[in-house]
Design a protein around this motif. Structure first.
Motif, PDB file in Angstrom:
ATOM      1  N   ALA A 115       0.825  -1.214   0.000  1.00  0.00           N
ATOM      2  CA  ALA A 115       0.000   0.000   0.000  1.00  0.00           C
ATOM      3  C   ALA A 115       0.855   1.258   0.000  1.00  0.00           C
ATOM      4  CB  ALA A 115      -0.932  -0.016   1.216  1.00  0.00           C
ATOM      5  N   VAL A 116       1.929   1.282   0.792  1.00  0.00           N
ATOM      6  CA  VAL A 116       2.789   2.464   0.858  1.00  0.00           C
ATOM      7  C   VAL A 116       3.504   2.672  -0.479  1.00  0.00           C
ATOM      8  CG1 VAL A 116       4.820   3.448   1.949  1.00  0.00           C
ATOM      9  CG2 VAL A 116       3.100   2.329   3.350  1.00  0.00           C
ATOM     10  N   LEU A 117       4.006   1.602  -1.087  1.00  0.00           N
ATOM     11  CA  LEU A 117       4.680   1.745  -2.381  1.00  0.00           C
ATOM     12  C   LEU A 117       3.730   2.252  -3.455  1.00  0.00           C
ATOM     13  CD1 LEU A 117       6.947  -1.456  -2.530  1.00  0.00           C
ATOM     14  CD2 LEU A 117       7.636   0.894  -2.060  1.00  0.00           C
ATOM     15  N   THR A 118       2.482   1.778  -3.433  1.00  0.00           N
ATOM     16  CA  THR A 118       1.500   2.253  -4.398  1.00  0.00           C
ATOM     17  C   THR A 118       1.230   3.741  -4.207  1.00  0.00           C
ATOM     18  OG1 THR A 118       0.485   0.050  -4.426  1.00  0.00           O
ATOM     19  CG2 THR A 118      -0.796   1.857  -5.338  1.00  0.00           C
ATOM     20  N   GLU A 119       1.083   4.169  -2.930  1.00  0.00           N
ATOM     21  CA  GLU A 119       0.878   5.587  -2.647  1.00  0.00           C
ATOM     22  C   GLU A 119       2.086   6.413  -3.087  1.00  0.00           C
ATOM     23  OE1 GLU A 119      -1.456   7.722  -1.043  1.00  0.00           O
ATOM     24  OE2 GLU A 119      -2.853   6.156  -1.607  1.00  0.00           O
ATOM     25  N   GLN A 156       0.771  -1.359  -9.154  1.00  0.00           N
ATOM     26  CA  GLN A 156       0.529  -2.591  -8.382  1.00  0.00           C
ATOM     27  C   GLN A 156       1.530  -3.675  -8.785  1.00  0.00           C
ATOM     28  OE1 GLN A 156      -1.467  -3.198  -5.934  1.00  0.00           O
ATOM     29  NE2 GLN A 156      -2.830  -1.399  -5.916  1.00  0.00           N
ATOM     30  N   GLU A 157       1.836  -3.769 -10.098  1.00  0.00           N
ATOM     31  CA  GLU A 157       2.777  -4.795 -10.558  1.00  0.00           C
ATOM     32  C   GLU A 157       4.184  -4.501 -10.043  1.00  0.00           C
ATOM     33  OE1 GLU A 157       0.691  -3.106 -12.404  1.00  0.00           O
ATOM     34  OE2 GLU A 157      -0.756  -4.620 -13.057  1.00  0.00           O
ATOM     35  N   ASP A 158       4.613  -3.210 -10.100  1.00  0.00           N
ATOM     36  CA  ASP A 158       5.945  -2.866  -9.607  1.00  0.00           C
ATOM     37  C   ASP A 158       6.064  -3.105  -8.109  1.00  0.00           C
ATOM     38  OD1 ASP A 158       6.715  -2.162 -12.109  1.00  0.00           O
ATOM     39  OD2 ASP A 158       6.399  -0.002 -11.833  1.00  0.00           O
ATOM     40  N   ALA A 159       5.007  -2.790  -7.360  1.00  0.00           N
ATOM     41  CA  ALA A 159       5.042  -3.007  -5.913  1.00  0.00           C
ATOM     42  C   ALA A 159       5.172  -4.490  -5.589  1.00  0.00           C
ATOM     43  CB  ALA A 159       3.788  -2.417  -5.269  1.00  0.00           C
TER      44      ALA A 159
END
Length: 639
Positions: free
Chosen positions: A171-175, A180-183
């Motif tokens: 969730a933090v990486l997406t923000e 979503q794929e990279d996270a």
């Protein structure tokens, strides 16, 4: 995917005000700076990573009075057991986003993001700052982190330092701007590192990764003095050129950091035309009778970049006020007399580097990848360089390390520690263009616990060179000054630390010669006498040292030195020196030794046949020293 158990979370507030974010930043400042330092690209170097980490955290506050809170993520507890607050979550997200943006490559079609540019503040002039050194585990972790992508480093740090579970990390990486794929890919890459959660947290919290607890070392002091003098001259030139800008003419040309042209000269203009640069064929050195810089081919990925080459030539001819200019002693820093030869043009770390050769000088032009502010221009005299002095050129010095561009005929490159000759050679990897991997430079060291030499092997054998702060490393030899040979590491184990006296003096080669052995009084063992002579490119001002090593000592001490004596050189091999020495019983002596050709030595009214003498004397007594050659000529001591 199995996730860690986390306590239920409460949704953070929808709006974060600046006071709430500032309170969280101040309270958790060391933790946020550590997070930024670990996520920033390792290629920045430790000094710039420290400054960039502080800059990223200090820019994390909302620009207005309020800001939207980040999307809710599962709550976590810090090492003190406190649940994170929305203000901290907002600041952490801003820090993480900026640290990830700093690792993105610059694109010509888009404006650079603020985090991709060098930090304006904070800045530290005259010092290099870096965290305390850790142990082998911290070094291994740092190397593993440097191999990860930016999002994977962020995922690893969020799991280990912030103790978030996988759902929260995603969730933090997406923000922070990841898809979503990279996270998901970053999480998988982070989990692939061989470290359990407990040791991971302990290592990430070690002083090795603490940018708030720092060591400070000076930058290159000699270069700073040279740059200050060059800057004063450049400011005066800039004022003159600024006045000339008001005159009718073409104004500024597209020459980057160069000063404006003040005259039109056909020959001078031809020398600044990148299309007229001399380029040697890649295989010319294989059939040439010469082995010097004149047969180096043009290498690097940017040899076809005419704009870069034009800037390099223009700055060479007219360095602007913002250009850092340095030149080894005795090297003229004027414009090229004609079109020079291109040796290299390419990217190295965060800079573009161009190497040029005009038959007399090697010139290195370097500029940052983004813009031309902070360009540097270095001159080094290399006229008459033989194969031993044309095997490598310094490409870059940073964070205590040096990198070289090696000659096309060099088959292998390695490093040798002269103070540990039995340790053997450490192979040095090179790119296809001949650029070596970085390794610790003795020219940047603050102590003499080791002394690295560059060993270059070609079809004729192996030669040792060492970095003394010049563009071209100094060639190391050994043996009689009238018939020197290629040095071996064991030849320099006693005298390597004396090389520090030759830094930044335009040194071409240094010879080390064990010229005498002497049995000391009172059965105190046998001492050794050495002579080192550093010859310069300009042919004057050699630095000659007579060195004395007492029994049991690892290194020699300076007994006498001279800036202009012909002693211990190819013209006059003879050398004589003395030193006050204290025996184990506490008695003081003057011990002296001469080289071959010294048949008697006299001191304090006493003479001895042969080339060595030991005279007992009071500790503070004045004494004169002299010798006689086999032909009866007086031999004066080195001074």
């Amino acid at each position: 995917m199995q996730q860690q158990s986390t306590p239920p979370s409460t949704a953070p507030a929808a709006v974060i005000d600046v006071e709430q974010a500032e309170a969280a930043l101040v309270e958790h400042y060391p933790r946020l700076v550590r997070l930024a330092y670990l996520v920033l690209p390792p290629g920045l170097g430790r000094n710039r990573r420290v400054l960039t980490a502080h800059s990223v955290v200090q820019r994390a506050l909302p620009r207005g009075r309020t800001a939207d809170a980040p999307a809710p993520v599962p709550a976590q507890r810090d090492s003190a057991g406190r649940t994170g607050d929305p203000g901290f979550a907002y600041v952490r997200l801003k820090v993480l986003r900026s640290a990830l943006e700093a690792g993105l490559p610059l694109r010509r079609a888009a404006w650079p993001k603020r985090a991709q540019l060098p930090p304006l503040l904070p800045q530290v002039w005259g010092l290099r700052l870096f965290p305390k050194s850790g142990g082998a585990d911290e070094l291994a972790l740092d190397q593993q982190l440097s191999a990860l992508s930016g999002p994977a480093r962020a995922a690893y740090v969020l799991r280990g330092l912030e103790r978030l579970d996988d759902a929260a990390v995603r969730a933090v990486l997406t923000e922070a701007g990841c898809t979503q794929e990279d996270a998901a890919a970053a999480l998988a890459e982070a989990r692939g590192m061989a470290a359990d959660a407990g040791s991971c947290t302990e290592l990430l919290e070690s002083p090795e990764f603490d940018p708030c607890s720092l060591h400070a070392r000076p930058t290159d002091l000699m270069r700073r003095r040279q740059h200050l003098k060059a800057a004063i001259a450049a400011v005066a030139a800039t004022l003159v050129c600024g006045a000339l800008l008001g005159l009718p003419g073409e104004g500024w040309a597209p020459d980057g950091a160069a000063a404006p042209p003040y005259a039109k000269n056909p020959a001078g203009q031809a020398a600044l035309n990148p299309a007229k640069l001399r380029r040697v064929a890649p295989d010319a050195w294989k059939t040439s009778a010469r082995t010097d810089f004149s047969v180096w081919p043009a290498r690097g990925s940017l040899t076809g970049d005419k704009d870069l080459l034009r800037r390099a030539l223009a700055v060479w001819a007219r360095p602007g006020g913002s250009v850092k200019v340095s030149a080894t002693p005795g090297t003229p820093a004027g414009a090229p007399p004609g079109p020079p030869q291109l040796l290299y043009a390419g990217e190295l770390d965060q800079a573009r580097v161009v190497l040029l050769y005009d038959g007399l000088r090697i010139v290195r032009y370097a500029e940052p990848k983004s813009g031309t502010s902070g360009a540097a221009l270095d001159f080094a005299r290399v006229d008459g360089a033989a194969d031993a002095q044309s095997g490598a050129v310094v490409m870059d010095r940073a964070d205590g390390n040096v990198r070289y561009l090696t000659a096309p005929w060099v088959a292998k490159a390695a490093t040798r520690d002269l103070l540990k000759p039995a340790a053997g050679a450490s192979a040095l990897s090179r790119t296809k263009d001949g650029v070596t991997a970085p390794f610790p430079s003795p020219a940047l060291a603050t102590s003499c616990t080791s002394w690295n030499a560059l060993a270059l092997t070609d079809s004729t054998g192996t030669r040792l060179t060492t970095d003394l702060g010049e563009l071209v490393p100094a060639h190391l030899t050994s043996g009689s000054p009238t018939a020197p040979r290629e040095a071996r590491p064991a030849d320099w184990a006693t005298t390597a630390c004396s090389l520090s006296a030759a830094r930044s003096h335009g040194v071409r080669s240094v010879n080390s010669w064990a010229y005498a052995r002497q049995a000391l009084p009172e059965g105190n063992g046998t001492a050794e006498w050495w002579c080192t002579r550093a010859d310069t490119w300009r042919g004057v001002g050699p630095r000659t040292l007579a060195l004395f090593r007492a029994p049991g000592a690892n290194t020699a001490v300076v007994a006498a030195k001279s800036q202009s004596s012909p002693a211990c050189g190819s013209r006059q091999e003879r050398v004589l020196a003395g030193v006050r020495w204290k025996s184990r019983e506490g008695a003081w002596y003057l011990v002296a030794a001469g080289s071959r050709g010294v048949n008697s030595v006299t001191a304090s009214g006493r003479s001895a046949r042969g080339n060595v003498l030991a005279v007992r004397l009071a500790r503070g007594a004045e004494v004169s020293l002299s010798g006689r050659s086999a032909q009866g000529a007086k031999v004066r001591p080195l001074r």
